[in-house]
Write a protein that holds these residues in place. Structure first.
Motif, PDB file in Angstrom:
ATOM      1  N   VAL A 244       0.887  -1.098   0.000  1.00  0.00           N
ATOM      2  CA  VAL A 244       0.017  -0.094   0.041  1.00  0.00           C
ATOM      3  C   VAL A 244       0.798   1.189  -0.163  1.00  0.00           C
ATOM      4  CG1 VAL A 244      -1.758   1.035   1.028  1.00  0.00           C
ATOM      5  CG2 VAL A 244      -1.634  -1.397   1.308  1.00  0.00           C
ATOM      6  N   HIS A 245       0.639   2.037  -1.011  1.00  0.00           N
ATOM      7  CA  HIS A 245       1.287   3.340  -1.102  1.00  0.00           C
ATOM      8  C   HIS A 245       0.508   4.630  -1.012  1.00  0.00           C
ATOM      9  CE1 HIS A 245       5.249   5.172  -2.576  1.00  0.00           C
ATOM     10  NE2 HIS A 245       4.173   6.258  -2.901  1.00  0.00           N
ATOM     11  N   PHE A 246       0.786   5.263   0.194  1.00  0.00           N
ATOM     12  CA  PHE A 246       0.023   6.423   0.373  1.00  0.00           C
ATOM     13  C   PHE A 246       0.492   7.629  -0.252  1.00  0.00           C
ATOM     14  CE2 PHE A 246      -0.915   3.362   4.033  1.00  0.00           C
ATOM     15  CZ  PHE A 246      -2.381   3.778   3.850  1.00  0.00           C
ATOM     16  N   PHE A 247      -0.114   8.542  -0.578  1.00  0.00           N
ATOM     17  CA  PHE A 247       0.109   9.807  -1.499  1.00  0.00           C
ATOM     18  C   PHE A 247      -0.670  11.123  -1.080  1.00  0.00           C
ATOM     19  CE2 PHE A 247      -0.694  12.774  -4.900  1.00  0.00           C
ATOM     20  CZ  PHE A 247       0.618  13.364  -5.138  1.00  0.00           C
ATOM     21  N   HIS A 248       0.007  11.976  -0.727  1.00  0.00           N
ATOM     22  CA  HIS A 248      -0.545  13.345  -0.457  1.00  0.00           C
ATOM     23  C   HIS A 248       0.059  14.446  -1.290  1.00  0.00           C
ATOM     24  CE1 HIS A 248      -2.439  16.426   2.017  1.00  0.00           C
ATOM     25  NE2 HIS A 248      -1.387  17.251   1.964  1.00  0.00           N
ATOM     26  N   ALA A 249      -0.800  15.140  -1.991  1.00  0.00           N
ATOM     27  CA  ALA A 249      -0.300  16.422  -2.662  1.00  0.00           C
ATOM     28  C   ALA A 249      -0.372  17.743  -1.921  1.00  0.00           C
ATOM     29  CB  ALA A 249      -1.198  16.554  -4.000  1.00  0.00           C
ATOM     30  N   LEU A 250       0.586  18.559  -2.068  1.00  0.00           N
ATOM     31  CA  LEU A 250       0.492  19.791  -1.414  1.00  0.00           C
ATOM     32  C   LEU A 250       0.407  20.879  -2.498  1.00  0.00           C
ATOM     33  CD1 LEU A 250       3.679  19.162   1.005  1.00  0.00           C
ATOM     34  CD2 LEU A 250       1.155  19.566   1.501  1.00  0.00           C
ATOM     35  N   PRO A 251      -0.222  21.907  -2.385  1.00  0.00           N
ATOM     36  CA  PRO A 251      -0.298  22.901  -3.416  1.00  0.00           C
ATOM     37  C   PRO A 251       1.062  23.619  -3.591  1.00  0.00           C
ATOM     38  CG  PRO A 251      -1.468  23.391  -1.254  1.00  0.00           C
ATOM     39  CD  PRO A 251      -0.946  22.036  -0.990  1.00  0.00           C
ATOM     40  N   ASP A 252       1.157  23.880  -4.775  1.00  0.00           N
ATOM     41  CA  ASP A 252       2.393  24.758  -5.181  1.00  0.00           C
ATOM     42  C   ASP A 252       2.365  26.061  -4.365  1.00  0.00           C
ATOM     43  OD1 ASP A 252       4.659  25.620  -6.412  1.00  0.00           O
ATOM     44  OD2 ASP A 252       3.511  25.733  -8.351  1.00  0.00           O
ATOM     45  N   ALA A 253       3.543  26.364  -3.583  1.00  0.00           N
ATOM     46  CA  ALA A 253       3.435  27.419  -2.783  1.00  0.00           C
ATOM     47  C   ALA A 253       3.706  28.688  -3.741  1.00  0.00           C
ATOM     48  CB  ALA A 253       4.794  27.273  -1.824  1.00  0.00           C
ATOM     49  N   SER A 254       3.960  28.566  -4.861  1.00  0.00           N
ATOM     50  CA  SER A 254       4.183  30.027  -5.430  1.00  0.00           C
ATOM     51  C   SER A 254       2.636  30.298  -5.938  1.00  0.00           C
ATOM     52  CB  SER A 254       4.925  29.743  -6.878  1.00  0.00           C
ATOM     53  OG  SER A 254       4.353  28.463  -7.588  1.00  0.00           O
ATOM     54  N   ALA A 255       1.888  29.463  -6.128  1.00  0.00           N
ATOM     55  CA  ALA A 255       0.302  29.940  -6.400  1.00  0.00           C
ATOM     56  C   ALA A 255      -0.246  30.828  -5.187  1.00  0.00           C
ATOM     57  CB  ALA A 255      -0.420  28.560  -6.297  1.00  0.00           C
ATOM     58  N   PHE A 256       0.397  30.628  -4.076  1.00  0.00           N
ATOM     59  CA  PHE A 256       0.158  31.438  -2.584  1.00  0.00           C
ATOM     60  C   PHE A 256       0.786  32.636  -2.551  1.00  0.00           C
ATOM     61  CE2 PHE A 256      -1.293  27.083  -1.621  1.00  0.00           C
ATOM     62  CZ  PHE A 256      -2.572  27.565  -1.548  1.00  0.00           C
ATOM     63  N   VAL A 257       2.052  32.384  -2.954  1.00  0.00           N
ATOM     64  CA  VAL A 257       2.881  33.559  -2.669  1.00  0.00           C
ATOM     65  C   VAL A 257       3.627  34.056  -4.122  1.00  0.00           C
ATOM     66  CG1 VAL A 257       5.018  34.331  -1.230  1.00  0.00           C
ATOM     67  CG2 VAL A 257       3.635  32.404  -0.534  1.00  0.00           C
ATOM     68  N   THR A 258       2.710  34.712  -4.815  1.00  0.00           N
ATOM     69  CA  THR A 258       3.276  35.092  -6.248  1.00  0.00           C
ATOM     70  C   THR A 258       4.147  36.417  -6.117  1.00  0.00           C
ATOM     71  OG1 THR A 258       1.092  36.247  -6.669  1.00  0.00           O
ATOM     72  CG2 THR A 258       1.435  34.032  -7.306  1.00  0.00           C
ATOM     73  N   ALA A 259       3.704  37.164  -5.363  1.00  0.00           N
ATOM     74  CA  ALA A 259       4.494  38.450  -5.463  1.00  0.00           C
ATOM     75  C   ALA A 259       5.837  38.370  -4.501  1.00  0.00           C
ATOM     76  CB  ALA A 259       3.774  39.488  -4.840  1.00  0.00           C
ATOM     77  N   TYR A 260       5.992  37.720  -3.779  1.00  0.00           N
ATOM     78  CA  TYR A 260       7.022  37.606  -2.632  1.00  0.00           C
ATOM     79  C   TYR A 260       7.660  36.262  -2.650  1.00  0.00           C
ATOM     80  CZ  TYR A 260       4.706  41.988  -1.119  1.00  0.00           C
ATOM     81  OH  TYR A 260       4.295  43.253  -1.184  1.00  0.00           O
ATOM     82  N   SER A 261       8.841  36.105  -3.028  1.00  0.00           N
ATOM     83  CA  SER A 261       9.420  34.712  -2.999  1.00  0.00           C
ATOM     84  C   SER A 261      10.075  34.490  -1.709  1.00  0.00           C
ATOM     85  CB  SER A 261      10.612  34.760  -4.059  1.00  0.00           C
ATOM     86  OG  SER A 261      11.679  35.798  -3.930  1.00  0.00           O
ATOM     87  N   PHE A 262      10.393  35.557  -0.799  1.00  0.00           N
ATOM     88  CA  PHE A 262      10.880  35.219   0.321  1.00  0.00           C
ATOM     89  C   PHE A 262       9.837  34.463   1.382  1.00  0.00           C
ATOM     90  CE2 PHE A 262      11.064  36.415   4.976  1.00  0.00           C
ATOM     91  CZ  PHE A 262      12.240  36.066   5.298  1.00  0.00           C
ATOM     92  N   GLY A 263       9.994  33.471   1.840  1.00  0.00           N
ATOM     93  CA  GLY A 263       9.561  32.509   2.583  1.00  0.00           C
ATOM     94  C   GLY A 263       8.755  31.450   2.137  1.00  0.00           C
ATOM     95  N   ILE A 264       8.956  31.217   0.530  1.00  0.00           N
ATOM     96  CA  ILE A 264       8.477  30.013  -0.145  1.00  0.00           C
ATOM     97  C   ILE A 264       8.689  28.893   0.245  1.00  0.00           C
ATOM     98  CG2 ILE A 264       8.192  28.920  -2.307  1.00  0.00           C
ATOM     99  CD1 ILE A 264       7.540  31.578  -3.486  1.00  0.00           C
ATOM    100  N   LYS A 265      10.341  28.585   0.643  1.00  0.00           N
ATOM    101  CA  LYS A 265      10.961  27.562   0.777  1.00  0.00           C
ATOM    102  C   LYS A 265      10.422  27.108   2.312  1.00  0.00           C
ATOM    103  CE  LYS A 265      13.228  25.298  -1.837  1.00  0.00           C
ATOM    104  NZ  LYS A 265      12.113  23.985  -2.445  1.00  0.00           N
ATOM    105  N   GLU A 266      10.453  28.123   3.315  1.00  0.00           N
ATOM    106  CA  GLU A 266      10.285  27.689   4.552  1.00  0.00           C
ATOM    107  C   GLU A 266       8.469  27.266   4.521  1.00  0.00           C
ATOM    108  OE1 GLU A 266      11.522  30.486   3.762  1.00  0.00           O
ATOM    109  OE2 GLU A 266      13.486  30.522   4.635  1.00  0.00           O
TER     110      GLU A 266
END
Length: 142
Positions: free
Chosen positions: A35-57
């Protein structure tokens, strides 16, 4: 019967996951499947488009939370740990599930779905998209 069952889950949707887990556990026990479980996370750049600071965190925190959620789910299923695995990725749930199904050579996808509404017709939008585009069998649990 089945060798690898892919189980896409939304760790925020406990009820959907619980219903699907009952079926997954039964099918895996009967067939000896992994059994292989999977979870998709939203692309952070979709939420933080104007400011790249903090995307990695943001991505790192979301990934840690998702891993914790998946490990909790895996601890609740009555199967040997060597038959359980998981993947987390960023992107569209439909696209990521379909790609992962091919990569791990899954022969069944088990996914939970909400009750239908006029907006979603018969299935939730992600479940419906997976059913429509999957090359393997999909079991939708309500």
């Amino acid at each position: 019967m089945y060798k690898t069952i892919l189980v896409p889950v939304d760790i925020a949707e406990d009820v959907l996951t619980e219903h699907a887990l009952e079926h997954v556990e039964y099918l895996a026990k009967m067939s000896g499947a992994k059994v292989h479980f999977f979870h998709a996370l939203p692309d952070a750049s979709a939420f933080v488009t104007a400011y790249s600071f903090g995307i990695k965190e943001f991505e790192n925190q979301a990934e840690v939370k998702a891993i914790e959620g998946l490990k909790k789910i895996m601890a609740e299923i009555d199967l040997p740990v060597e038959r359980l695995s998981y993947t987390i990725s960023f992107g569209s749930p439909r696209d990521e599930v379909l790609q992962l199904a091919e990569e791990i050579e899954a022969d069944l996808i088990v996914i939970g779905s909400r009750r239908p509404s006029v907006k979603t017709y018969l299935l939730g939008s992600n479940a419906a998209a997976i059913v429509r585009h999957a090359k393997i069998s999909v079991m939708v649990i309500r």
